[in-house]
Scaffold this motif. Sequence first.
Motif, PDB file in Angstrom:
ATOM      1  N   ARG A 131      -5.028  35.188  14.202  1.00  0.00           N
ATOM      2  CA  ARG A 131      -5.652  34.375  13.157  1.00  0.00           C
ATOM      3  C   ARG A 131      -6.829  35.136  12.568  1.00  0.00           C
ATOM      4  NH1 ARG A 131      -9.598  29.785  13.297  1.00  0.00           N
ATOM      5  NH2 ARG A 131      -9.075  28.494  11.500  1.00  0.00           N
ATOM      6  N   ILE A 132      -6.831  35.272  11.252  1.00  0.00           N
ATOM      7  CA  ILE A 132      -7.914  35.954  10.569  1.00  0.00           C
ATOM      8  C   ILE A 132      -8.649  34.935   9.704  1.00  0.00           C
ATOM      9  CG2 ILE A 132      -8.498  37.764   8.905  1.00  0.00           C
ATOM     10  CD1 ILE A 132      -5.921  39.209   9.921  1.00  0.00           C
ATOM     11  N   GLU A 133      -9.895  34.690  10.050  1.00  0.00           N
ATOM     12  CA  GLU A 133     -10.715  33.711   9.326  1.00  0.00           C
ATOM     13  C   GLU A 133     -11.184  34.249   7.984  1.00  0.00           C
ATOM     14  OE1 GLU A 133     -12.624  30.700  10.314  1.00  0.00           O
ATOM     15  OE2 GLU A 133     -11.363  30.358  12.053  1.00  0.00           O
ATOM     16  N   ASP A 134     -11.585  35.518   7.953  1.00  0.00           N
ATOM     17  CA  ASP A 134     -12.176  36.085   6.748  1.00  0.00           C
ATOM     18  C   ASP A 134     -11.908  37.593   6.745  1.00  0.00           C
ATOM     19  OD1 ASP A 134     -13.945  37.247   4.846  1.00  0.00           O
ATOM     20  OD2 ASP A 134     -15.246  35.500   4.973  1.00  0.00           O
ATOM     21  N   LEU A 135     -11.106  38.046   5.818  1.00  0.00           N
ATOM     22  CA  LEU A 135     -10.711  39.458   5.771  1.00  0.00           C
ATOM     23  C   LEU A 135     -11.910  40.400   5.683  1.00  0.00           C
ATOM     24  CD1 LEU A 135      -7.788  38.915   3.281  1.00  0.00           C
ATOM     25  CD2 LEU A 135      -7.507  39.681   5.635  1.00  0.00           C
ATOM     26  N   LEU A 136     -12.842  40.140   4.779  1.00  0.00           N
ATOM     27  CA  LEU A 136     -13.994  41.037   4.617  1.00  0.00           C
ATOM     28  C   LEU A 136     -14.895  41.022   5.849  1.00  0.00           C
ATOM     29  CD1 LEU A 136     -14.923  40.464   0.874  1.00  0.00           C
ATOM     30  CD2 LEU A 136     -13.954  42.518   1.903  1.00  0.00           C
ATOM     31  N   LYS A 137     -15.122  39.857   6.407  1.00  0.00           N
ATOM     32  CA  LYS A 137     -15.958  39.761   7.611  1.00  0.00           C
ATOM     33  C   LYS A 137     -15.307  40.511   8.773  1.00  0.00           C
ATOM     34  CE  LYS A 137     -18.196  36.553  10.729  1.00  0.00           C
ATOM     35  NZ  LYS A 137     -18.040  35.281  11.404  1.00  0.00           N
ATOM     36  N   ASP A 138     -13.992  40.362   8.926  1.00  0.00           N
ATOM     37  CA  ASP A 138     -13.294  41.064   9.998  1.00  0.00           C
ATOM     38  C   ASP A 138     -13.315  42.575   9.782  1.00  0.00           C
ATOM     39  OD1 ASP A 138     -12.839  38.674  11.240  1.00  0.00           O
ATOM     40  OD2 ASP A 138     -10.657  38.805  11.219  1.00  0.00           O
ATOM     41  N   LEU A 140     -10.288  36.493  -2.591  1.00  0.00           N
ATOM     42  CA  LEU A 140     -11.669  36.667  -3.053  1.00  0.00           C
ATOM     43  C   LEU A 140     -12.199  35.423  -3.756  1.00  0.00           C
ATOM     44  CD1 LEU A 140     -11.608  40.339  -4.395  1.00  0.00           C
ATOM     45  CD2 LEU A 140     -12.646  39.506  -2.258  1.00  0.00           C
ATOM     46  N   ALA A 141     -11.344  34.758  -4.535  1.00  0.00           N
ATOM     47  CA  ALA A 141     -11.757  33.561  -5.271  1.00  0.00           C
ATOM     48  C   ALA A 141     -11.873  32.333  -4.369  1.00  0.00           C
ATOM     49  CB  ALA A 141     -10.773  33.285  -6.403  1.00  0.00           C
ATOM     50  N   ASN A 142     -11.213  32.367  -3.192  1.00  0.00           N
ATOM     51  CA  ASN A 142     -11.164  31.201  -2.300  1.00  0.00           C
ATOM     52  C   ASN A 142     -11.539  31.569  -0.875  1.00  0.00           C
ATOM     53  OD1 ASN A 142      -9.760  28.996  -4.062  1.00  0.00           O
ATOM     54  ND2 ASN A 142      -8.653  30.904  -4.422  1.00  0.00           N
ATOM     55  N   ARG A 143     -12.418  32.529  -0.739  1.00  0.00           N
ATOM     56  CA  ARG A 143     -12.753  33.120   0.557  1.00  0.00           C
ATOM     57  C   ARG A 143     -13.119  32.081   1.613  1.00  0.00           C
ATOM     58  NH1 ARG A 143     -17.463  37.655   1.527  1.00  0.00           N
ATOM     59  NH2 ARG A 143     -17.150  37.777   3.785  1.00  0.00           N
ATOM     60  N   ALA A 188       3.137  49.773  -5.390  1.00  0.00           N
ATOM     61  CA  ALA A 188       1.947  49.597  -6.231  1.00  0.00           C
ATOM     62  C   ALA A 188       1.368  48.194  -6.054  1.00  0.00           C
ATOM     63  CB  ALA A 188       2.311  49.821  -7.694  1.00  0.00           C
ATOM     64  N   ASP A 189       0.070  48.088  -6.280  1.00  0.00           N
ATOM     65  CA  ASP A 189      -0.654  46.815  -6.247  1.00  0.00           C
ATOM     66  C   ASP A 189      -0.564  46.112  -4.892  1.00  0.00           C
ATOM     67  OD1 ASP A 189      -1.531  47.153  -8.826  1.00  0.00           O
ATOM     68  OD2 ASP A 189       0.048  45.935  -9.720  1.00  0.00           O
ATOM     69  N   ARG A 190      -0.605  46.907  -3.820  1.00  0.00           N
ATOM     70  CA  ARG A 190      -0.630  46.351  -2.464  1.00  0.00           C
ATOM     71  C   ARG A 190      -1.746  46.994  -1.668  1.00  0.00           C
ATOM     72  NH1 ARG A 190       5.297  45.021  -0.178  1.00  0.00           N
ATOM     73  NH2 ARG A 190       6.073  44.026  -2.039  1.00  0.00           N
ATOM     74  N   ILE A 191      -2.300  46.223  -0.781  1.00  0.00           N
ATOM     75  CA  ILE A 191      -3.356  46.696   0.122  1.00  0.00           C
ATOM     76  C   ILE A 191      -2.800  46.558   1.534  1.00  0.00           C
ATOM     77  CG2 ILE A 191      -5.715  46.380   0.905  1.00  0.00           C
ATOM     78  CD1 ILE A 191      -6.132  44.800  -1.776  1.00  0.00           C
ATOM     79  N   LEU A 192      -2.892  47.621   2.302  1.00  0.00           N
ATOM     80  CA  LEU A 192      -2.413  47.613   3.666  1.00  0.00           C
ATOM     81  C   LEU A 192      -3.580  47.363   4.616  1.00  0.00           C
ATOM     82  CD1 LEU A 192       0.256  48.907   5.432  1.00  0.00           C
ATOM     83  CD2 LEU A 192      -1.660  50.331   6.047  1.00  0.00           C
ATOM     84  N   PHE A 193      -3.355  46.513   5.609  1.00  0.00           N
ATOM     85  CA  PHE A 193      -4.363  46.217   6.624  1.00  0.00           C
ATOM     86  C   PHE A 193      -3.769  46.430   8.006  1.00  0.00           C
ATOM     87  CE2 PHE A 193      -5.682  43.627   3.031  1.00  0.00           C
ATOM     88  CZ  PHE A 193      -7.044  43.869   2.980  1.00  0.00           C
ATOM     89  N   GLN A 194      -4.625  46.753   8.959  1.00  0.00           N
ATOM     90  CA  GLN A 194      -4.239  46.904  10.361  1.00  0.00           C
ATOM     91  C   GLN A 194      -5.212  46.096  11.212  1.00  0.00           C
ATOM     92  OE1 GLN A 194      -3.834  50.426  13.664  1.00  0.00           O
ATOM     93  NE2 GLN A 194      -4.065  51.021  11.561  1.00  0.00           N
ATOM     94  N   MET A 229     -20.687  45.073   2.215  1.00  0.00           N
ATOM     95  CA  MET A 229     -19.589  44.251   1.762  1.00  0.00           C
ATOM     96  C   MET A 229     -19.284  44.535   0.297  1.00  0.00           C
ATOM     97  SD  MET A 229     -18.002  40.861   2.536  1.00  0.00           S
ATOM     98  CE  MET A 229     -19.195  40.256   3.623  1.00  0.00           C
ATOM     99  N   ASP A 230     -20.330  44.659  -0.522  1.00  0.00           N
ATOM    100  CA  ASP A 230     -20.116  44.944  -1.937  1.00  0.00           C
ATOM    101  C   ASP A 230     -19.356  46.244  -2.127  1.00  0.00           C
ATOM    102  OD1 ASP A 230     -21.357  42.629  -2.753  1.00  0.00           O
ATOM    103  OD2 ASP A 230     -23.317  43.575  -3.000  1.00  0.00           O
ATOM    104  N   SER A 231     -19.643  47.242  -1.277  1.00  0.00           N
ATOM    105  CA  SER A 231     -18.949  48.521  -1.411  1.00  0.00           C
ATOM    106  C   SER A 231     -17.465  48.384  -1.098  1.00  0.00           C
ATOM    107  CB  SER A 231     -19.588  49.585  -0.527  1.00  0.00           C
ATOM    108  OG  SER A 231     -19.409  49.270   0.835  1.00  0.00           O
ATOM    109  N   ILE A 232     -17.106  47.531  -0.132  1.00  0.00           N
ATOM    110  CA  ILE A 232     -15.690  47.312   0.187  1.00  0.00           C
ATOM    111  C   ILE A 232     -14.993  46.683  -1.010  1.00  0.00           C
ATOM    112  CG2 ILE A 232     -14.067  46.015   1.621  1.00  0.00           C
ATOM    113  CD1 ILE A 232     -16.126  46.239   3.903  1.00  0.00           C
ATOM    114  N   VAL A 233     -15.619  45.669  -1.588  1.00  0.00           N
ATOM    115  CA  VAL A 233     -15.029  44.987  -2.740  1.00  0.00           C
ATOM    116  C   VAL A 233     -14.869  45.962  -3.903  1.00  0.00           C
ATOM    117  CG1 VAL A 233     -15.357  43.154  -4.441  1.00  0.00           C
ATOM    118  CG2 VAL A 233     -15.902  42.721  -2.047  1.00  0.00           C
TER     119      VAL A 233
END
Length: 160
Positions: free
Chosen positions: A126-133, A103-106, A151-157, A1-5
Amino acid sequence: MDSIVKQISFIGKEKSNEKDEFEANEDEERNRFIGYQCEKHINSVFINNKWEKVNWLNENAEQNKPYDFEVTVSGVNYFIECKGSTSNSKEFFLTKNEWLFYLANRKNYRLYFVSEINSQNPTIHRIEDLLKDMEEGKLIPCSSVNRKVKADRILFQIIN
């Protein structure tokens, strides 16, 4: 998880060479309309759940917050971000501010994605937790097609 962050935390810290930068062409008005339709659909679902509190922040005007709803369920307050698409694509972007807020309100952050919003039966993910998923392989931080991303966007699938 730390590596993803750590991999994603670089966003906005370094500027690339001008020759590497490009401007993504987006139809902002269309995106706002789709976003509003998705939020409206989610709001009707939330109201039907009869939770203690449902506050749709953007109902009358965009508030430019990193979330779209404040809800209270069984005494717990949650921040809900809503994303959506008119197609069956399950890809969405988070802005840098949305990601940092998550991240501040995970613990109290949820994301609802609505696909095929213009159909008779839009699908809600419904996504409960982005990092966990991401750890569980339900969500990946990349696209299935070539895209230009602002710029300054993260794409998710969403993977189902």
